[in-house]
Write a protein that holds these residues in place. Sequence first.
Motif: not given
Lengths: 155, 154
Positions: A31-56
């Motif tokens: 992700l870093d190489e092909h889409f840049g730093e913001e993509a890394v953060r955006e992906y991780l945020r989307r994943f965390a918001r979806a997967f950890y929703a019950p924890l949130t």
Amino acid sequence: MARETVRRTARDNPYLHKDFHGALSVAIEYLDEHFGEEAVREYLRRFARAFYAPLTEDLARRGPAALEEHFARIYREEGGGVEMTLDADSLWIRVTACPAVTHLRERGYPVARLFRETTRTVNEAICEGTPYAAELIEYDEATGRSVQRFFRRPS
Amino acid sequence: MIGCTEFIPAYSELFKYLESRGGVEAVEDFWRYLSDRFLGNLRGAVEEHGLRGCWLYWSHTLNEEAADFTMEIDDEAGLFRIDMHRCPSMGRLIALEHVEPYHDYCRHCDVLYRRVLEPLGFECRVDLSRCREARCSLTVRQRATGSPPYITEK
């Protein structure tokens, strides 16, 4: 050479495949190489918001005790060194030996330049929409040693 | 830290993210990238041991993943096969009530392993027709073309 057959069921082994940390590190690099730093953060945020929703939801309902239970389970499964300090409004996590980075180093897998975001961005995303926030206070790139804090946002 | 027991949902969500950024081509490009950079242990095992390297590689990974499977190898026939009765990855994704698996999640196995094994002289066939039930199979056959040049000389 022989003909061999083996049959295994899920009950025969614990589920703990630490090489998955290596695949995650490669994913972060990609992700870093092909889409840049913001993509890394955006992906991780989307994943965390979806997967950890019950924890949130649990964090919003019960406070940082929910996080302590979650992270205690993760570190109990994976080993490593961690100390957690919980009070009514905050949780401190002091990781002295990160099991993910330790495994990557031991196996010679590359540690992604932005691997810290798997802690920083994910922790922040878990807290979104709750009265709590997360802060990565210290992080050592070489070992993954870190100090993390979850705390109630000032009102 | 994302625990290794939480990786599979992270992987599935990555495929969704990549598709949102660059379509299916971006997903497949990542699979090729991952195969080239992450499956060195499979490649090395097969280069050193031939078909038996498949047995060695998957003996390690499938046990760590607590898979429900039958694995067989017939060295004389040049055949290696995994029947996955319950894939630990897809099984976990299906069990999640709040996250939907990436629509083409299981195809990554086909791309990743074929890319390693075919250049080493093997035919690789993955049957994903029942993957939504967390069942699949992988068949690897040694190509019938003389001696195995892919085995690394020591």
